[in-house]
Design an enzyme around this catalytic site. Structure first.
Site, PDB file in Angstrom:
ATOM      1  N   CYS A   1      -1.765   9.132   2.861  1.00 18.53           N
ATOM      2  CA  CYS A   1      -1.529   8.662   1.495  1.00 18.53           C
ATOM      3  C   CYS A   1      -2.738   8.884   0.595  1.00 18.53           C
ATOM      4  O   CYS A   1      -2.582   9.106  -0.615  1.00 18.53           O
ATOM      5  CB  CYS A   1      -1.130   7.193   1.503  1.00 18.53           C
ATOM      6  SG  CYS A   1      -2.298   6.113   2.365  1.00 18.53           S
TER       7      CYS A   1
ATOM      8  N   GLU B   1       0.877  -1.180   0.000  1.00 20.65           N
ATOM      9  CA  GLU B   1       0.000   0.000   0.000  1.00 20.65           C
ATOM     10  C   GLU B   1       0.902   1.214   0.000  1.00 20.65           C
ATOM     11  O   GLU B   1       1.598   1.482   0.976  1.00 20.65           O
ATOM     12  CB  GLU B   1      -0.925  -0.043   1.219  1.00 20.65           C
ATOM     13  CG  GLU B   1      -2.084   0.926   1.130  1.00 20.65           C
ATOM     14  CD  GLU B   1      -1.763   2.276   1.737  1.00 20.65           C
ATOM     15  OE1 GLU B   1      -1.514   3.218   0.946  1.00 20.65           O
ATOM     16  OE2 GLU B   1      -1.737   2.388   2.964  1.00 20.65           O
TER      17      GLU B   1
END
Length: 341
Positions: free
Chosen positions: A149, A115
């Protein structure tokens, strides 16, 4: 019949921006699937990881099921990933680091979930309540000082509502109170370290030099700590670094578009594809943008990312695999087919 079994011992690497949430996602999924786990926590936030693991210990988790390690990241990753004991790798962090870790995992044929970063488009169509959408956008952008993010970074606003959106967004950003997290009234805290402070300021200076309009912020707050004012840039040219580099801080870019085709092209221009946001009251527009925006997650008319019961993950250079939801659990399981006459 098909049987799901634990993949085996896991090596997990988590970042500093959400030091408990990011780590607990990996721990919870591994343990729920029946895997033991060695967690490499970030050096920047050691206390959070230690206290989290202590909670599992006090709850009676068997010794050895959950293990915590700190140290030189390169040495730890090379040792763990190469070990014949480790059967899966889970990593959350930057694209640059994951290229090395993914190569290690591939060399040793280890399953992995990655990720990574994003540069999320936040699409605003001309049929919405512009003021409300701008205020929500501001809240999402400057949450955790933009060190997320999936944080929206490229605000793509339809031409007819561009000035209104920009005015409300910049005014709202300018009112955010920046300060120490424990101080009364603080709405946004500091960046993680001096490197992030310099990186954000460099992106701002570069964009302004290339013709962007600075509407708010663009400066350090105070002479101590790593505080940076919520910053808003408008009409930023593609040549500016911030249009291609994830800012990972309190920096928002607002650009206009005329037609959906132009906006979709910009939304998909980068090799990143983690989160994306769409605001429209048109069902047909929402359906088209859902289909055509290249991202692992699309949130329409609200912030709908990162709930525990939903998958969280990206495509392209934003990684592969998901955390959260049943999809996150499946990442720690292998399928065995059994046939008996």
């Amino acid at each position: 019949m098909a049987i799901s079994e634990p993949v085996g011992p896991v090596a997990a690497f988590s970042p500093w921006n959400f030091p408990v949430a990011q780590l607990v996602r990996k721990i919870a999924a591994a343990l729920a699937a029946g895997c033991s786990i060695i967690a490499k926590a970030p050096e920047e936030t050691p206390s959070c990881a230690i206290e989290l693991v202590r909670c599992f210990e006090e709850a009676g988790l068997p010794a050895g099921a959950l293990n915590l390690v700190f140290g030189v990241p390169a040495g730890i990753s090379e040792h763990l990933i190469a070990s014949s004991i480790i059967r899966k790798v889970s990593f959350t962090g930057s694209v640059a680091v994951v290229r090395h870790l993914a190569a290690l995992a591939g060399r040793h044929l280890k399953r992995n979930t990655m990720e990574l970063g994003g540069h999320a488009p936040y699409v605003v169509c001309d049929d919405v309540d512009v003021g409300a959408v701008a205020k929500l956008a501001c809240a999402l952008k400057f949450r955790n000082a933009g060190q997320i993010c999936a944080s929206p970074t490229r605000f793509l606003v339809q031409e007819s509502v561009f000035e209104c959106f920009t005015e409300v967004f910049a005014a709202t950003a300018s009112e955010i109170v920046v300060g120490k997290g424990m101080a009364n009234g603080t709405q946004m805290g500091p960046l993680a370290n001096g490197r992030r402070l310099g990186a954000i300021d460099s992106l701002v200076r570069d964009a302004v030099d290339k013709g962007a309009r600075l509407l708010a912020g663009g400066r350090r707050v105070g002479n101590e700590g790593f505080f940076y004012a919520p910053t808003v840039l408008a009409e930023v040219p593609l040549a500016a670094r911030v249009m291609s580099e994830e800012p990972f801080g309190p920096l928002a870019v607002i650009n206009r578009y005329a037609e959906l085709d132009d906006m979709i092209g910009e939304a998909n221009r980068l090799a990143l594809g983690l989160g994306s946001f769409v605001f429209t009251t048109s069902v047909s527009r929402a359906a088209r943008l859902t289909d055509e925006i290249e991202a692992g997650m699309v949130s329409i008319n609200h912030f709908g990312l990162a709930a525990p019961e939903t998958p969280f993950g990206g495509i392209k250079d934003s990684g592969h695999g998901s955390e959260g939801g049943c999809e996150g659990l499946q990442a720690y399981l292998v399928t065995k087919f059994v046939s008996q006459a």
